[in-house]
Design a protein around this motif. Structure first.
Motif, PDB file in Angstrom:
ATOM      1  N   GLU A 194      53.798  23.420  43.433  1.00  0.00           N
ATOM      2  CA  GLU A 194      53.384  23.970  44.687  1.00  0.00           C
ATOM      3  C   GLU A 194      52.305  25.163  44.510  1.00  0.00           C
ATOM      4  OE1 GLU A 194      55.882  25.504  47.534  1.00  0.00           O
ATOM      5  OE2 GLU A 194      57.371  24.086  47.286  1.00  0.00           O
ATOM      6  N   GLY A 195      52.381  25.497  42.994  1.00  0.00           N
ATOM      7  CA  GLY A 195      51.135  26.725  42.850  1.00  0.00           C
ATOM      8  C   GLY A 195      49.771  26.273  42.809  1.00  0.00           C
ATOM      9  N   THR A 196      49.744  24.768  42.445  1.00  0.00           N
ATOM     10  CA  THR A 196      48.478  24.121  42.232  1.00  0.00           C
ATOM     11  C   THR A 196      47.960  23.212  43.196  1.00  0.00           C
ATOM     12  OG1 THR A 196      49.083  22.624  40.512  1.00  0.00           O
ATOM     13  CG2 THR A 196      48.460  24.840  39.672  1.00  0.00           C
ATOM     14  N   VAL A 197      48.863  23.345  44.086  1.00  0.00           N
ATOM     15  CA  VAL A 197      48.552  21.898  45.189  1.00  0.00           C
ATOM     16  C   VAL A 197      47.469  22.042  46.150  1.00  0.00           C
ATOM     17  CG1 VAL A 197      50.231  22.846  47.152  1.00  0.00           C
ATOM     18  CG2 VAL A 197      49.731  20.258  46.483  1.00  0.00           C
ATOM     19  N   GLY A 198      46.956  23.153  46.155  1.00  0.00           N
ATOM     20  CA  GLY A 198      45.953  23.667  47.194  1.00  0.00           C
ATOM     21  C   GLY A 198      44.522  23.043  46.261  1.00  0.00           C
ATOM     22  N   ARG A 199      44.641  23.553  45.112  1.00  0.00           N
ATOM     23  CA  ARG A 199      43.583  23.357  44.135  1.00  0.00           C
ATOM     24  C   ARG A 199      43.240  21.582  44.027  1.00  0.00           C
ATOM     25  NH1 ARG A 199      43.380  25.986  38.362  1.00  0.00           N
ATOM     26  NH2 ARG A 199      43.790  27.936  39.897  1.00  0.00           N
ATOM     27  N   ALA A 200      44.408  21.011  43.619  1.00  0.00           N
ATOM     28  CA  ALA A 200      44.298  19.462  43.519  1.00  0.00           C
ATOM     29  C   ALA A 200      44.018  18.866  44.877  1.00  0.00           C
ATOM     30  CB  ALA A 200      45.881  19.048  43.185  1.00  0.00           C
ATOM     31  N   ALA A 201      44.421  19.344  46.053  1.00  0.00           N
ATOM     32  CA  ALA A 201      44.028  18.602  47.181  1.00  0.00           C
ATOM     33  C   ALA A 201      42.482  19.002  47.444  1.00  0.00           C
ATOM     34  CB  ALA A 201      44.675  19.351  48.508  1.00  0.00           C
ATOM     35  N   GLY A 202      42.033  20.157  47.389  1.00  0.00           N
ATOM     36  CA  GLY A 202      40.394  20.594  47.117  1.00  0.00           C
ATOM     37  C   GLY A 202      39.700  19.717  46.480  1.00  0.00           C
ATOM     38  N   HIS A 203      40.341  19.415  45.175  1.00  0.00           N
ATOM     39  CA  HIS A 203      39.492  18.696  44.215  1.00  0.00           C
ATOM     40  C   HIS A 203      39.308  17.154  44.810  1.00  0.00           C
ATOM     41  CE1 HIS A 203      38.234  17.600  40.387  1.00  0.00           C
ATOM     42  NE2 HIS A 203      38.609  16.655  40.358  1.00  0.00           N
ATOM     43  N   LEU A 204      40.268  16.613  45.378  1.00  0.00           N
ATOM     44  CA  LEU A 204      40.360  15.224  45.839  1.00  0.00           C
ATOM     45  C   LEU A 204      39.370  15.096  47.134  1.00  0.00           C
ATOM     46  CD1 LEU A 204      44.029  14.134  45.573  1.00  0.00           C
ATOM     47  CD2 LEU A 204      42.106  13.580  43.903  1.00  0.00           C
ATOM     48  N   THR A 238      47.011  16.186  52.687  1.00  0.00           N
ATOM     49  CA  THR A 238      47.120  15.624  51.066  1.00  0.00           C
ATOM     50  C   THR A 238      48.107  16.743  50.247  1.00  0.00           C
ATOM     51  OG1 THR A 238      45.001  14.732  51.365  1.00  0.00           O
ATOM     52  CG2 THR A 238      45.693  15.414  49.275  1.00  0.00           C
ATOM     53  N   ALA A 239      47.986  17.900  50.821  1.00  0.00           N
ATOM     54  CA  ALA A 239      48.921  19.267  49.977  1.00  0.00           C
ATOM     55  C   ALA A 239      50.341  18.822  50.120  1.00  0.00           C
ATOM     56  CB  ALA A 239      48.291  20.429  50.501  1.00  0.00           C
ATOM     57  N   ALA A 240      50.623  18.481  51.475  1.00  0.00           N
ATOM     58  CA  ALA A 240      52.044  18.302  51.954  1.00  0.00           C
ATOM     59  C   ALA A 240      52.372  17.119  51.014  1.00  0.00           C
ATOM     60  CB  ALA A 240      52.038  18.017  53.300  1.00  0.00           C
ATOM     61  N   ALA A 241      51.762  16.081  51.101  1.00  0.00           N
ATOM     62  CA  ALA A 241      52.296  14.678  50.275  1.00  0.00           C
ATOM     63  C   ALA A 241      52.309  14.761  48.889  1.00  0.00           C
ATOM     64  CB  ALA A 241      51.207  13.654  50.575  1.00  0.00           C
ATOM     65  N   LEU A 242      51.405  15.706  48.391  1.00  0.00           N
ATOM     66  CA  LEU A 242      51.500  15.987  46.817  1.00  0.00           C
ATOM     67  C   LEU A 242      52.920  16.957  46.472  1.00  0.00           C
ATOM     68  CD1 LEU A 242      47.929  16.764  46.056  1.00  0.00           C
ATOM     69  CD2 LEU A 242      48.977  14.993  45.243  1.00  0.00           C
ATOM     70  N   PHE A 290      50.733   7.203  51.778  1.00  0.00           N
ATOM     71  CA  PHE A 290      49.623   7.989  52.122  1.00  0.00           C
ATOM     72  C   PHE A 290      48.645   8.478  50.838  1.00  0.00           C
ATOM     73  CE2 PHE A 290      47.396  12.088  52.218  1.00  0.00           C
ATOM     74  CZ  PHE A 290      46.802  11.942  53.382  1.00  0.00           C
ATOM     75  N   LEU A 291      49.280   8.801  49.796  1.00  0.00           N
ATOM     76  CA  LEU A 291      48.610   9.003  48.627  1.00  0.00           C
ATOM     77  C   LEU A 291      47.760   7.825  47.870  1.00  0.00           C
ATOM     78  CD1 LEU A 291      50.874  11.953  47.140  1.00  0.00           C
ATOM     79  CD2 LEU A 291      48.378  12.278  48.288  1.00  0.00           C
ATOM     80  N   LEU A 292      48.644   6.716  48.030  1.00  0.00           N
ATOM     81  CA  LEU A 292      48.385   5.617  47.572  1.00  0.00           C
ATOM     82  C   LEU A 292      47.165   5.005  48.050  1.00  0.00           C
ATOM     83  CD1 LEU A 292      49.393   3.646  45.262  1.00  0.00           C
ATOM     84  CD2 LEU A 292      49.725   2.089  47.060  1.00  0.00           C
ATOM     85  N   PHE A 314      52.011   9.363  37.260  1.00  0.00           N
ATOM     86  CA  PHE A 314      51.438   8.075  37.840  1.00  0.00           C
ATOM     87  C   PHE A 314      50.414   8.792  39.014  1.00  0.00           C
ATOM     88  CE2 PHE A 314      50.721   6.027  41.963  1.00  0.00           C
ATOM     89  CZ  PHE A 314      50.758   4.434  41.585  1.00  0.00           C
ATOM     90  N   TRP A 315      50.808   9.711  39.666  1.00  0.00           N
ATOM     91  CA  TRP A 315      49.651  10.191  40.682  1.00  0.00           C
ATOM     92  C   TRP A 315      48.456  10.705  39.950  1.00  0.00           C
ATOM     93  CZ3 TRP A 315      50.196   7.983  44.807  1.00  0.00           C
ATOM     94  CH2 TRP A 315      51.264   7.612  45.243  1.00  0.00           C
ATOM     95  N   ALA A 316      48.661  11.397  38.835  1.00  0.00           N
ATOM     96  CA  ALA A 316      47.368  11.806  37.990  1.00  0.00           C
ATOM     97  C   ALA A 316      46.685  10.629  37.628  1.00  0.00           C
ATOM     98  CB  ALA A 316      47.786  12.583  36.799  1.00  0.00           C
ATOM     99  N   ASN A 317      47.244   9.686  37.318  1.00  0.00           N
ATOM    100  CA  ASN A 317      46.455   8.435  37.201  1.00  0.00           C
ATOM    101  C   ASN A 317      45.711   7.832  38.111  1.00  0.00           C
ATOM    102  OD1 ASN A 317      46.327   7.368  34.144  1.00  0.00           O
ATOM    103  ND2 ASN A 317      48.515   8.039  34.328  1.00  0.00           N
ATOM    104  N   HIS A 318      46.380   7.516  39.074  1.00  0.00           N
ATOM    105  CA  HIS A 318      46.000   6.847  40.473  1.00  0.00           C
ATOM    106  C   HIS A 318      44.866   7.776  41.190  1.00  0.00           C
ATOM    107  CE1 HIS A 318      45.660   4.153  43.724  1.00  0.00           C
ATOM    108  NE2 HIS A 318      46.086   5.074  44.651  1.00  0.00           N
ATOM    109  N   LEU A 319      45.169   8.994  41.455  1.00  0.00           N
ATOM    110  CA  LEU A 319      44.220   9.950  42.367  1.00  0.00           C
ATOM    111  C   LEU A 319      43.048  10.207  41.426  1.00  0.00           C
ATOM    112  CD1 LEU A 319      46.871  11.902  44.190  1.00  0.00           C
ATOM    113  CD2 LEU A 319      45.501   9.876  44.866  1.00  0.00           C
ATOM    114  N   LEU A 320      43.188  10.876  40.051  1.00  0.00           N
ATOM    115  CA  LEU A 320      42.060  11.240  39.265  1.00  0.00           C
ATOM    116  C   LEU A 320      41.132  10.116  38.924  1.00  0.00           C
ATOM    117  CD1 LEU A 320      43.640  14.008  37.139  1.00  0.00           C
ATOM    118  CD2 LEU A 320      42.384  14.009  39.374  1.00  0.00           C
ATOM    119  N   ALA A 321      41.500   8.669  39.363  1.00  0.00           N
ATOM    120  CA  ALA A 321      40.394   7.913  39.078  1.00  0.00           C
ATOM    121  C   ALA A 321      39.222   8.067  40.041  1.00  0.00           C
ATOM    122  CB  ALA A 321      40.974   6.438  39.459  1.00  0.00           C
TER     123      ALA A 321
END
Length: 204
Positions: free
Chosen positions: A173-183, A162-166, A142-144, A23-30
């Motif tokens: 946890e190993g990639t959450v920093g990258r994900a938050a930075g991307h968003l 954002t990182a904490a919510a993810l 928050f993420l929605l 779900f979150w890949a679809n919603h956030l990567l939009a």
């Protein structure tokens, strides 16, 4: 469920989809649809994998079923709630953010929300005792609403939240920093191109 202006659309409560992998890949990567990605985002950064995201996309973007996600607030709350509608007519897909208003009648307004300031986003996401209909979990709320963030904010505060919510919704946890930075990069680039942005709710 009835939403003014969507009388002919097959809208239905979609909150049960939020807990599904992909779900979150679809919603956030939009947000990547703006074409400004510095690098390729990976659905696995958000929990699940590409297959999970593809499978859930068939549900989220089904023309015969328009999921609605309600981020509601109680009566007397200083900021209105927001209702997210995946509007899926054939060849005209879009995500609408509607001004919900407080109390039991949220989700009936056709008024669109174009953005939220950081303060407004936090107030809606973190409001105590939200109505029973709609999302209850603070991280999910928050993420929605994160794609609506506009105005001026602290990069550090947004990145940490954002990182904490993810992590809370199951992102590795190993990639959450990258994900938050991307968003955050997408949000910052959008803010730079909209310097005259003003919150429709309280003026920013």
């Amino acid at each position: 469920m009835l939403i003014e202006g969507y009388g002919h659309g097959p809208v239905a409560a979609g909150e049960s989809l939020v807990g599904r992998r992909g779900f979150w890949a679809n919603h956030l990567l939009a947000m990547c649809a703006d074409g400004t990605c510095a690098g390729q985002a990976d659905p696995e950064w958000f929990g699940g994998d590409g297959s999970d995201a593809d499978a859930l996309a068939e549900v989220l973007f089904d023309p015969g079923h328009w999921p609605v996600f309600r981020v509601l607030v109680p009566d007397g709350h200083p900021v209105p709630g927001v209702v997210v509608v995946y509007r899926n007519p054939v060849d005209e897909f879009g995500v609408d953010h509607l001004l919900g208003g407080p109390g039991a009648n949220v989700g009936l307004s056709p008024a669109l929300v174009s953005g939220l300031s950081w303060r407004e986003l936090i107030r809606v996401a973190d409001c105590p005792e939200p109505p029973a209909d709609g999302l209850q979990d603070v991280s999910e709320r928050f993420l929605l609403l994160l794609p609506l963030l506009g105005g001026v904010w602290s990069d550090e505060a947004v990145r940490e939240r954002t990182a904490a919510a993810l992590v809370a919704v199951g992102a590795p946890e190993g990639t959450v920093g990258r994900a938050a930075g991307h968003l955050l990069g997408h949000l910052e680039r959008r803010a730079l191109h909209d310097a005259g942005w003003v919150s429709p709710l309280s003026g920013g």
